[in-house]
Design an enzyme around this catalytic site. Structure first.
Site, PDB file in Angstrom:
ATOM      1  N   ASP A 205       1.278  -1.136   0.112  1.00 31.14           N
ATOM      2  CA  ASP A 205      -0.322  -0.443  -0.077  1.00 31.14           C
ATOM      3  C   ASP A 205       1.166   1.081   0.208  1.00 31.14           C
ATOM      4  OD1 ASP A 205      -2.093  -1.624   0.303  1.00 31.14           O
ATOM      5  OD2 ASP A 205      -2.950  -1.167   2.029  1.00 31.14           O
TER       6      ASP A 205
ATOM      7  N   HIS B 193       4.877  -7.942  -0.150  1.00 30.99           N
ATOM      8  CA  HIS B 193       4.226  -8.590  -0.955  1.00 30.99           C
ATOM      9  C   HIS B 193       5.331  -9.084  -3.170  1.00 30.99           C
ATOM     10  CE1 HIS B 193       1.364  -9.991   1.503  1.00 30.99           C
ATOM     11  NE2 HIS B 193       1.261  -8.710   1.553  1.00 30.99           N
TER      12      HIS B 193
ATOM     13  N   SER C 231       8.003   3.718   5.196  1.00 29.17           N
ATOM     14  CA  SER C 231       8.680   4.116   4.702  1.00 29.17           C
ATOM     15  C   SER C 231       8.700   3.565   2.828  1.00 29.17           C
ATOM     16  CB  SER C 231      10.060   2.695   5.029  1.00 29.17           C
ATOM     17  OG  SER C 231      11.686   3.227   4.567  1.00 29.17           O
TER      18      SER C 231
END
Length: 268
Positions: A74, A135, A239
């Site tokens: 995200d 992912h 981050s």
């Protein structure tokens, strides 16, 4: 640099502390409300035993994976485009008007031949409100991992506008990968930041970040295949992930906000 690193390490200790349940629930609820976090895909805030457990929360239900090259996380796409050549070196934009050196970012995790035709890139910023796990964006083979020690400056837009070449100054881990189906090289670069306690990798638990004594290293892997959508690891707090691809293989979508599972780029 020492202050950023020490403060981040201290924050990591506090975030990992387990307060008694009522107080921890209060802290978690305040954090969720302050950052306006959508918890609809996760457990309730009071079910996490520490702030760190909340930061690194797992999805409670599977997301649909769109076609193409999906986002590994995200976040907000701060910049995407084509790297450009200046004085025989490749550069990309972190945000408008601020650049970083691609070779410096990747450090020892590339061969000159792999960059000769240019690169496409996208910078994904994960804020404190975002889901912090990352992912595989496609079926991939991890070829190598390079750890580079550095500072832990904040990587939000305000600091990117003030500090030149910021990504290359911060601690980071780069993965050199190969698309299984399309057979091209791309990199996922995980950039540490202020208050990021650690960057963790499920396929190699021995990788340690934000340590008092840090030494740069590169590891190579044999036959390490990760399926599209499988978890690679997680940040502890927000981050940035920089996605770099050999030119001519990915066409990045013109988006600003994106979620893991949504299409980041089309295969060419």
């Amino acid at each position: 640099m020492s202050f950023d690193r020490d403060s981040s390490r201290f924050f990591g200790i506090i975030a990992g502390f387990k307060f008694f349940k009522a107080l921890q629930s209060f802290i978690n609820e305040r954090y969720v409300n302050h950052f306006n976090i959508d918890m609809s895909e996760f457990k309730k805030p009071n079910e996490y035993e520490s702030l760190n457990a909340l930061f690194t929360r797992k999805l409670e239900k599977l997301r649909n994976l769109e076609d193409g090259f999906i986002s590994p996380s995200d976040g907000c796409i701060l910049q995407s485009g084509e790297a450009f050549l200046a004085e025989n070196e490749l550069f990309a934009f972190s945000i408008k008007g601020r650049t970083y050196s691609v070779e410096e970012l990747l450090r020892d995790n590339y061969e000159k031949e792999e960059l000769k035709n240019g690169l496409n890139y996208a910078n994904i910023y994960l804020s404190p409100k975002d889901y912090h796990r990352y992912h595989a964006p496609c079926n991939l083979q991890i070829l190598s991992l390079t750890y580079t020690s550095g500072a832990l400056f904040s990587v939000n837009e305000k600091h990117l506008s003030k500090i030149a070449n910021l990504y290359t100054q911060n601690e980071r881990v780069s993965l050199k990968c190969k698309s299984v189906e399309k057979n091209f090289i791309f990199w996922l670069v995980f950039v540490g930041a202020q208050n990021v306690g650690k960057m963790c990798f499920d396929f190699d638990k021995s990788v340690q970040t934000n340590m008092k004594t840090a030494h740069n290293f590169t590891r190579k892997y044999n036959d390490l295949i990760i399926k599209k959508g499988e978890e690679l690891g997680n940040f502890e707090l927000g981050s940035t992930i920089v996605v770099l691809s050999q030119k001519g293989h990915l066409n990045f979508e013109p988006k600003t906000r994106i979620k893991f599972g949504e299409k980041l780029a089309n295969f060419l």
